[in-house]
Each structure stands twice: as structure tokens, then as C-alpha cells.
Design a protein around this motif. Structure first.
Motif, PDB file in Angstrom:
ATOM      1  N   GLU A 153      -5.850  15.416   7.259  1.00 34.25           N
ATOM      2  CA  GLU A 153      -6.170  14.363   6.296  1.00 34.25           C
ATOM      3  C   GLU A 153      -4.976  13.432   6.141  1.00 34.25           C
ATOM      4  N   LEU A 154      -5.229  12.162   6.188  1.00 34.00           N
ATOM      5  CA  LEU A 154      -4.205  11.181   5.842  1.00 34.00           C
ATOM      6  C   LEU A 154      -4.800  10.342   4.732  1.00 34.00           C
ATOM      7  N   TRP A 155      -4.013  10.093   3.686  1.00 34.62           N
ATOM      8  CA  TRP A 155      -4.495   9.346   2.532  1.00 34.62           C
ATOM      9  C   TRP A 155      -3.816   7.994   2.507  1.00 34.62           C
ATOM     10  N   VAL A 156      -4.614   6.962   2.549  1.00 32.02           N
ATOM     11  CA  VAL A 156      -4.077   5.608   2.644  1.00 32.02           C
ATOM     12  C   VAL A 156      -4.648   4.752   1.517  1.00 32.02           C
ATOM     13  N   HIS A 157      -3.771   4.078   0.844  1.00 33.17           N
ATOM     14  CA  HIS A 157      -4.195   3.098  -0.163  1.00 33.17           C
ATOM     15  C   HIS A 157      -3.678   1.730   0.237  1.00 33.17           C
ATOM     16  N   GLY A 185       0.825  -1.208   0.000  1.00 36.02           N
ATOM     17  CA  GLY A 185       0.000   0.000   0.000  1.00 36.02           C
ATOM     18  C   GLY A 185       0.852   1.246   0.000  1.00 36.02           C
ATOM     19  N   SER A 186       0.187   2.366   0.089  1.00 31.83           N
ATOM     20  CA  SER A 186       0.874   3.656   0.083  1.00 31.83           C
ATOM     21  C   SER A 186       0.192   4.593   1.080  1.00 31.83           C
ATOM     22  N   ILE A 187       0.959   5.543   1.572  1.00 27.68           N
ATOM     23  CA  ILE A 187       0.419   6.567   2.467  1.00 27.68           C
ATOM     24  C   ILE A 187       0.912   7.924   1.985  1.00 27.68           C
ATOM     25  N   VAL A 188       0.004   8.883   2.001  1.00 25.78           N
ATOM     26  CA  VAL A 188       0.314  10.232   1.526  1.00 25.78           C
ATOM     27  C   VAL A 188      -0.147  11.249   2.569  1.00 25.78           C
TER      28      VAL A 188
END
Lengths: 370, 370, 370, 370
Positions: free
Chosen positions: C282-286, C271-274
Motif C-alpha cells: 500500500e502506498l498512501w498519496v495525498h 501533497g504528501s506520501i505515506v
């Protein structure tokens, strides 16, 4: 579908005319199947029609739409002429035994729409389909599918807007489009009907609504001096759906800074979905138990994207919606399901926007005919 | 403002109680001026009050709110107790000659709010202010200022929502908060009143409205079996403002995925402004002739940010809104303008949300008393 | 931790001085525990110190920092003075047996930082902590925890920037901050060290790097005419981490339009985190198998948010990071783990930014001392 | 341009083959001018070629590309075959006197690219153009124009990434594309070259660079067991441009969650511009003195949008970039400027990505030949 390729007549060469032309040129290349004969390009004056026939690759040009819609080489007619001509053109085409692809709004008045739907019902073997292109985008289809599959549970609320700003400038001159007689409804007819098409596809039939309309710029300049704007610059409504869910609805042609903000959200018992046509390649989905909304970029996992592109995140375009619309038409002509809206479903959309236009703050029940 | 530092009593130690405590601890450090005596922390039982008095730095603890609000060492009372206690506490504090900082909603019923406003009117030298903290953020103040200064021209339309999902889970147990008698309004009282506070500050008085309410989850589990939810899970309204502008309004406590979506937009003749409290450090402004919306990050160019931080883009926080609210209260106590809403303005907010709660789809005129 | 409340001295009253003061005022109210004695506020001249002592609620004011850091009533010293004073102040405080809370960057030169770390190592019972506040935000802590827990698999790539535009204007006058001797590093010292603090916390130690620096505006106006800017306006680097992962790094103080863009992403096998500090809530997690990135709004499910607010989506603020930093310091003083960076870890950050400053395009190995 | 319509041969029917076909079908309809004869569709085996010839509307099918490229009815050849065939096909087409539209990357090796550019130089009357479609989008063209016009002042910094995740799954089987001999470069050849095309168009020539490459998943499954991946999963670089500006560059095919993140920003003395191909209809522009970045939605005010659609905010699509590319080719064939990149400019792109591939952390000067 006839064995020979379908013969196409296209009426109109404006924004939507060109959009239909591009769709006709590409639908077979994208989806497979026989290529269509681009038979007659119809516009006035005839030299304009000829120029566009050459540009769009039609075999013939004509300035006589009556002749075109009854031409024996023509099987299907794309109608993109001004709204006031929708009824006579569609009726003539139906009467001549043609399939009809008609731009929205269906007609200027509800009576016109009723008559057209009635005539279409008398010609059940001819396909009618309305140009609600925003129904075709992969993201919208995906949203509709997720809701239908119960992925967000039973929807209980809808919030929708469709705002643009093409009339926001008070210096914009008065035109006949701003009259009831020649232009029909205002923002509701231009924009609101698209939002209704989404709303009904997602939420089902509307049972009742209350609406208000507003003319933000009551007079506009004309060579003869200021003239009165008759149809609404914006409209807002509250709705109850037959399902028991409720919703809010707003549309404006004077919303500065908005260009194609067909934006809605649906709240369900198990999740929510949010969409905005200005970013038509993003769908935002939240599911119970998750931390927030997920940005789902359009890709081949969404309906109808793969024939255009095998790679996700490679943006689908506005015009490509129309290619899907052409495909939907062709599927129906070939005997498949009509993805619609056909004239019957289009009449329902018209009933809703006309109810909004006439509500004036009073509740209007939509269950029966009116 | 008295020469000696103000003595503060704080009633309640929950979400808002702690928020008031932090504000009282920091307002002088941030804005300058005398520090206040944190005199009495009031909660029940008394040992809880004592623990929080120690934590928040109050000199004394008490479980007797009547004694606290009339204590001679107290000049101002922060009331953050359950809504049903707002009226008796506020009335007692006013009667005892204290200034009152009261959390929203003002009261359970419109009658209560009327009585409270009437009493406050009899005590014109005592300041009342309601906890509409979202009015204080630099971005909101900036938006309000831009509109007031005519930067987007005359506003003609408002679109607002305030959605959260704290009641979205059907398994969430029934509580007294879901009854009219003990909880008052539902989403309108919890959330909608905040949106009204923004709406009125931006658009001016409401002339007329039509609203619908909805209970998405009619029964909830309790130890005695399923019990009925009485107050609304969501509400939607159409509005006409005294200015002639119109608007739409929606609020929900069952909007899955929304956490603090107090979101609105205002369309004016010369531009538009868009705000969402979930990104409370961004204000989006569009002006005629520009290509789109500009993202204005909160910074010292917006009101009240600089005393917290000299650097733009360094996020302002939810709790800091309350420090500004405390400052607003202190300015009013010192004889300056009351940024409000005071009880009179708070009553107007209550009138609007109660009109929404009772409209049931019928138009309600708000010009006179009702 | 001593039985009596800790006595605090604060040196400096600028941006960070006020930020420390607010943190000291609120840390016990937020997290519980004993309130601290705000003993001495130190600044020059003394009347400025006195004014701020009153504003921030300190018992005494002083313009003599040597006296302040060795005052027997003082247990811990907050140092927010100009960078050139960090070393003498920190050394004096350590020598006097005090705990030290020091703003970043640690020192002007790497030699200074080495000496400070060495001295701190000789005082193992005194806590040192550096003001890397961006490490404290709930979203960052959450990201760090997700990565540490293997939620995105083994990280293989890092991309980070920290950009602001406070020096973007060529008309900005020359200051001593732009010299090596008095200002130390440029963007790397102001901004880059923060990005390094994030990078190392997420990716582990740096094994090797190659960097370039750039001075976009070589001369700036001064009363004596144009003067030369000595330290870097921006820097960029490639990195290999000890883990085998690789990364890119960039920082600028002349990036027009950026206000606090501390932005990075980590790509892992699963996965990825942005993250972007300008939207620090905001934290963006894939995660593998999901359709896109999920927007995770800060809330009580993230570390250290709940004591500030029980409700998700109610924005955490920049200044509140410093309250957590104060708590981290207090935990360490009480014998708990030092969340750091202490002076030893701070030296590692300094080594990295100085390696970047000196690389000039050549690879620098960081495994050993240099 | 010859008087008769151009005869087109298209080699390949995959992702890009179909994309070329759609472009050839629509370019005249969109932009006007003569329609082209879709003469030969070339693929293997021949029945596949025949099926696609029918679908795309080509007159003939062939499995013999040598015959096709030298067919006297053919004036221009679209080459979308695997990269290893680019050189022989392009050389044969040039030798046969045809114009060449070649997909990127130009060739497997730098030697191949050099030879192709040399041959093209010997045929100056034949147009060569490479499929760098991301150069064609209205938003990119607008950005390029703004920078060229000095709207953000002299650019001093570039930050760019192009990330996708099509190889992020470790279970993805090994293919010949992962070898140097058959696949050439990895992420640099697939993605990085696109980013270079943007970078050079915005910033001008690269003077020097330092790069690192990385293979995140060193072995992949194959029927014969795990096999070694030879070309890079990702690459990162630092750059100095001939202008004196500097930049960072990164590309990855293993960046989970990224689908088409061709994202960059340019910092200039007077402003900044930010773009992300995943939202290819948004351009973000900041100008000195403004509060933040403005979101500029694609519309008819940007180059080449109006012929597709008269309405702003109606999204331009990925495939439509290719229609513009076809138009650029036709303009050049007609004697106009070649918007490029032609083979000479394409060789420059190849030199940069091969320099990145071979740098291994050492500085590479690009001024001369290497």
C-alpha cells in the motif's frame, strides 16, 4: 412553524430518550432558530420521570403518556418508548394534532405500520419522521449526494451488512424482546431496518428479494429454565432493485466483535463508494482511472458538518446525528421538505424487513402491496 | 515419489505459467528435498516455447502438448493453458500416468469436471491438485486452523466476497472469454471458485443455496460492432451449510477499485475471524471477552511461513503461495496427504459455482448429485 | 558482463543467505537473461555447507571462504556472513576481482566502511551493491519516482521510524551482538540504516543532525549472570537536509508489537506520501485539492511489479525485493547504471548512523568528512 | 459549589465559543446535576453578541468583557477570545473572584503564562482549567489509565506528532496570527501544546529537550504584497523524560492531507499503545505474548462514554470532549479534584513549547525555572 416556540414532549428516557433530549437541547444552538420549550418529560414511574425532567431540563414530568401527547402546550412528541407502544402512542399523538418524531422500528408488525402510515396520511399537515439517525451523518449524506450526482456512474451493485454482537453471548438471559408478540422482529427490526434505510436511500426501491433467517442461539436461560428465542439472530438477503441493480444484504446481532458495523459498498459504472459506521468519519471513494480508494475524512465540505465544527478531521459523533434529525424535523414543521423517512417511507422499510423475515428462501416481489 | 528427481512439464507461459515456473524453481530451495528436472516447456508457437524454456530454465521446449504430457521423462504436468483445454490436457496426462497440477477453474462445464473427476478416480496412484493458491497463504492456513481447533467456537455464519474490477471498464473489448461456449462461467469461474474454496475449507459442505447473477455491461465493443456478453459479471448467493450455519456470498469482476478483494468473515459462538486477500499478511481475530479485533501479522507462527522467512511482519507474497502449492503436490506424490483440492474436491467447487450460475433465484439443494 | 553465465558464490545460509539463494534461483526466470551458475555455497562447518548447497542448488560446497571468493569460476560473491566478517570478505572479493553483493550494515565501524569504500573506488570496474532490499519494493520505487517527478511539490519535511520488537523481551539472553566490538551498532545498525536508505533516497543528503540513543534494557541474562548491553536499543534524531527540508527519525528494536514498521511520510508543498513496510503493498498519496489520502495498491503500474505478476492487488512479497536487488546488480555488471547503494553510497549511510550514535544530543554537521 | 446554579459568562463565539456553548447546554443533561444559568454572552460588536446569545440560549448579551467577567451574576467565565486577550481576561476574571475556563494556548508569551499562573496561585479557591479537550476523550482516558495501571509495563519511549494542513496552501493570505507579537507561537501554540498535554499525561515531566523549528512558507500574500511569516510552520524535538524514558515529538500546520492527526505511541516493557485523534474512537493496544495490536473501539467500558451512550462502537464526537471538560470544571468547582490542566499545569506545557521554540538545536534543561 408556529410563531411561539414549539412545545416538546419526550416519552422515554433510555438510550434513545437521552439522545432525543440532547438533540432538543442543542438543535437551536447548533443550527440557529428559536429554542423549543421542553415541556413534558414522560416516563414511568413518575419519580423517574421527575428525575429525568430535571436532568434534561424539561418543565414538567408525567407518567401519563396519553395526557402528555394531548397536552395543549405540546406541539411535537418524541416517542422513544418500547416498540410495542409505538403504534398507540403515535396514533394518539397524530389524533391530538401533534407532530411525531418516532424511534425505529416503526412498529411490531407490518399491519401496525400500515395502520400508522394510513393515519399519518389523513393528517398531512402534521409531520412524521422516524429515527433513522444513520441517514443524517455528514459522511452518509455526502455518499448519497455523490451517487445522486452521478459521481460513480449508474450504481449496479450494493453490498451491505449491519452487524453487532449484543446478543452473541449464549449466557445472555432470555427477554421478551426475543418473542414475536412483544419484540417483533429480531436483528431485522433492531439493525436491519437501519441498513434498509441506507440501501433504499442509495439504490432506490427494491423490486424483489429472497432471504433466509437464522437463530444461532435457539434457547436462552431464564429464571424458569431455558426459553425459546423466537425472532431471528441474523438474516441475509439477495435483492433486485427497481433500477435493475442487484444487491446482497446481511444483518446479525450475534456477530462477535462487531459493535456498530453498518457497512456497505456501492459499485457504479464510474466508481465505488464504501462506508462503515464504526468509522463514521471516513468515506472511501474510488473513481475510474484512479489508483485506489481515497479516504475522505468528515469535514465542513460534507453536508451539515460545518454548524458543528469548522475544522475537518474533528470527529462527528453518533449523538450529533440526532441533532441533525431534530433539525430535519423542524425544517419539515416549518414547511420545508421532510428529509424523512416519514411514516409512508417508514412503511416501505417495514415492508422490506418483513418480506425478509417471511421469505424463507423464496423470492418475494415488492412491487405491489402485500 | 520416484527415487530420481521428478520430471516436470509445464504447459502455458502466461500469468499462471510463469507463476508455476517460479514455484518449480524454488520449492526445493525453500522446503528442502530433491530438485526437479524442469523437462519440457510447452507453448505455441514453438519459438515462444523456446524463449520461455530458456527464461524459466527448462531443458526442452515443445509446441506439442500431447507429446509433452506423454513424454517418458515427464512425471508431473503443470497445466496453465486456457480453460477450454483443461479437460483434454488433464485427461491425456492422467491417461499417460502423470501427476497433474491443474489451474482453476477445473473445466468449462460441469460435465467436463465430472468426467475429469471420474477419470482421476480411476487413477488413484496419480496425484491431482488444483491451483487454488489462496488456500496456501500462511494467514489463511492459520485461520483455517484456528477455526478447526475451535478457537472461535462453532461457526454459525459466513460472509464472503471476491471482487475485482478487471472487466469494470465498459470500453474493454468483447472477448471469447465472455461466451459460455469458450469462456464458461464469468466471475464465478474466475473469482467465485476461489471464494468457494475458502468457504468450504472454513465452513464445510454446502447443503443448499439460492443465487442471482447479473450482467452489468451487457454489450462490449468488438471490431464487428457491439457484441453480447453471455456470462455473469457478478453473482450473489445465500447458503445453508450442512453444519446448519448459514452464509452470504458475492463475487464481481466489475467492482471498481477492487483488485483482489477475496474477503470473508466467520462468526462463531466464541469469536470471529476476518480476512482480506488484498492485505493477505493480516488476519483479524476477535475472541469473546476481548475488546476488539486483533491484527495478526503473518510470521513464523503461522503455517509454512518460516521456510520463507524467520521474521514476522516481513510480507509473504502472492507468488509464494504457489511454492507452497508445489510443496503440497510433492508431499502427495511422496505418499503424504493431498492437501488438495484434488479433482474430486474440485468437482464439489464446480458444483457449487454452477449451482449458483443456474439458480436464478430458486433454491438449489446440493446434497445429492445434480 | 562476461559472455559465459556468471559464476556465483554465496557465503552464509541464514535468513539473508537463503534470501540471496532464492533470488539467484529466480532472477533470470523473472526478468529474463542468462541463468547464473550457482557455483559455490560457503558456510561452516562443511557439512552444513554441503546440505545447503544441495538445497539451494549450488554446484559445490566449501567451508573456506577465502578460497571461494578467489575461485576462478566465481564472478560475483554474495556476502551474508556476520557483520564482523563483512570487511575482510568484501576486501578479499574485491582484491580477487569479483563483484560484491554485501548485506547491510556495511561494517562494524565507520573506519571499516571507509576502508571498504576506498578499496572499491580502486576497483571501478567491479560492481558493489549493498543489500538495502527495502529500496526495491514497487511501492517504494513508486514513491521515490513520484517525489522525484515533483508530484507532491518540493518536500519540506520527513518523518520516519523503523521499529521492531525482536529485543523487547527482557528475558532475551545477552549475545555478542549487543557489544560494540562484535556487534557494532544496535538498532541503528540493524534497522536504522534501512530507514536512512529510504530517507536519503527520498530527501537527498543530510546536512546536519542531532540524536539521542537509549538502552531500554541495560542488562540481559547470560549463563554467567546478567551482562551489560552496550549498543543502543533505540535512537532518535532531528535532521536538516541539504535541501533545507527538515526531518525526524527514530528506530527501535524494543518497540513491542512492531514487526517491520519501516514507516515514513514526506510532506511536500503540493501533497504528501505515506508508507509502512508492514503493509508494503500500500502506498498512501495525498495531493492538494483532494479530500484525503488515496490507497494505492501495488500493481503493474508500479516499477518492477509486472515481471512478477500482471495483476494489481496480488501482493508482492518481502523476498521478491531481493530478486529485484539481484537484477539491479546484474544490470550494473552488464554496464548499466548501478541502482546502488554501492560502497560509496553505503559509506554515506554509515556516516549518518554513526553520527547518530555519537551525537549524544549535540548537533553534528555532515557536510564534510568526520 | 454554590447552592444556586452557577452563572456562566462566555466570551467569544467562534469555533471554540460555540463548542463551549454546546458543552454548557448539555453537561447537566448528560452527567446530571443542576443546570447552569447561561448568563452573559460576550462578543463584539454587540449585535453579534445578541444574535449569538439568542442562538446559544444566554440570558444577556454584552460587548463589554470587563463588565461581564465582574458581573455579580457570573460565577464562571469561559474565555475563547483571541490568544492575545487570554491574559487580561483571565486576570480580570480571577481578580473578580470567578472560576476560569480558558482556551489554549494559555497566553502569547511565557512571561504572560507565568504571571497568570502566579495570580491563580493567589486565588486557590477559584478553579482554573484549560481547554485541552483531547485529554477528555474516552479513548485517551483509557490509554492513560492503562499506562498508569502498568498494563504495558514501564514506558520507555514516546513517539508523537500533531499535524494539520490548515496553513499548507502557499496562497493562504498572511495574517497577524503569523507574527510573534500578535500570534505568539505558530504550530507549537496551535497544535503542539495539545500534543504536549497528551505526552506529559502519559509520560510524566520532561527533563530535557532539543528542538528545531521550520518555516516552510516564509512569505505569504497580503494586500500590501508578500509579508514575512514569523512563527514556525513546524517543529520537531527529542526529549528525555524525568522517568528516564525518551521520546520524539513533531508538529506541523503544513502537513498536506492531515486534518487532526494527533497521533502517538508509547512503548512499554510489557506492551504498546497507539492512538490517532483522526480515528479518536479507536485505541490500539498490544500486550506481550499477543500476536499484534488489538483495535479497541470506544464504548461504555472506557471512562466517561456511558453517560453519552450505552452502546460500544457508536462514535464519540469531538464536541463531546468539551462536555466532559465542562464536567471536569464543575467537579473541581464542587470541591473535587481538578482534572486539569489548571494554570500551574498549563504553565508547564507553555514552558515546554517555548523551550522547543527557542532551542534551535541546542539541548534545553527543563528541571528548573528558565
Amino acid at each position: 412553524m408556529p410563531d411561539a416556540p414549539l412545545g416538546v414532549a419526550l416519552i422515554g428516557t433510555g438510550f434513545m430518550g437521552k439522545c432525543h433530549a440532547m438533540a432538543w437541547r442543542n438543535v437551536a444552538a447548533v443550527f440557529g432558530g428559536a429554542h423549543h420549550r421542553l415541556e413534558i418529560l414522560c416516563d414511568t414511574p413518575v419519580d423517574k420521570a421527575e428525575a429525568f425532567a430535571a436532568q434534561f431540563g424539561f418543565a414538567r414530568a408525567s407518567s401519563d403518556w396519553q395526557a402528555a401527547v394531548s397536552d395543549p402546550c405540546v406541539d411535537v412528541v418524541s416517542i422513544t418508548a418500547p416498540n410495542g407502544l409505538h403504534r398507540p402512542m403515535a396514533e394518539a399523538a397524530l389524533a391530538a394534532g401533534k407532530h411525531v418524531w418516532l424511534e425505529k422500528p416503526m412498529a411490531l408488525t407490518l399491519d401496525d405500520a400500515r395502520a400508522m402510515a394510513a393515519l399519518a396520511a389523513e393528517h398531512p399537515r402534521q409531520v412524521t419522521i422516524l429515527g433513522y439517525n444513520y441517514l443524517r451523518s455528514p459522511a452518509f449524506q455526502s455518499a448519497r449526494g455523490l451517487i445522486a450526482a452521478g459521481e460513480i456512474g449508474i450504481p449496479h451493485a450494493f453490498r451491505g451488512v449491519y452487524d453487532e454482537d449484543y446478543c452473541a453471548d449464549p449466557d445472555l438471559p432470555w427477554t421478551w424482546r426475543m418473542t414475536h408478540a412483544a419484540g417483533g422482529l429480531g436483528a431485522l427490526g433492531d439493525l436491519g431496518c437501519h441498513l434498509v434505510s441506507h440501501m433504499v436511500a442509495l439504490m432506490g426501491p427494491v423490486a424483489e428479494l429472497t432471504a433466509m433467517t437464522h437463530i444461532a442461539i435457539p434457547e436462552r436461560p431464564s429464571p424458569e429454565g431455558p426459553r425459546k428465542v423466537e425472532n431471528e439472530d441474523s438474516a441475509m438477503a439477495l435483492l433486485r432493485f427497481a433500477s435493475g441493480a442487484h444487491g446482497s444484504f446481511a444483518t446479525s446481532r450475534v456477530a462477535r466483535g462487531r459493535k456498530c458495523r453498518l457497512q456497505w459498498e456501492v459499485h457504479g459504472a464510474e466508481g465505488s463508494i464504501v462506508f462503515d459506521q464504526e468509522n463514521m468519519n471516513e468515506l472511501w471513494v474510488h473513481r475510474r482511472g484512479e489508483a485506489g480508494f481515497k479516504r475522505h475524512l468528515t469535514g465542513p465540505d460534507q453536508p451539515d458538518f460545518a454548524p458543528f465544527c469548522p475544522a475537518p478531521g474533528h470527529n462527528f459523533g453518533f449523538n450529533e446525528q440526532k441533532v441533525i434529525e431534530a433539525r430535519d424535523l423542524l425544517v419539515a414543521i416549518a414547511g420545508g421538505m421532510n428529509a424523512g423517512p416519514d411514516f409512508a417511507a417508514g412503511l416501505e422499510i417495514e415492508r422490506i424487513i418483513h418480506a425478509m423475515a417471511s421469505s424463507q428462501g423464496a423470492a418475494v416481489t415488492l412491487g405491489g402491496d402485500f
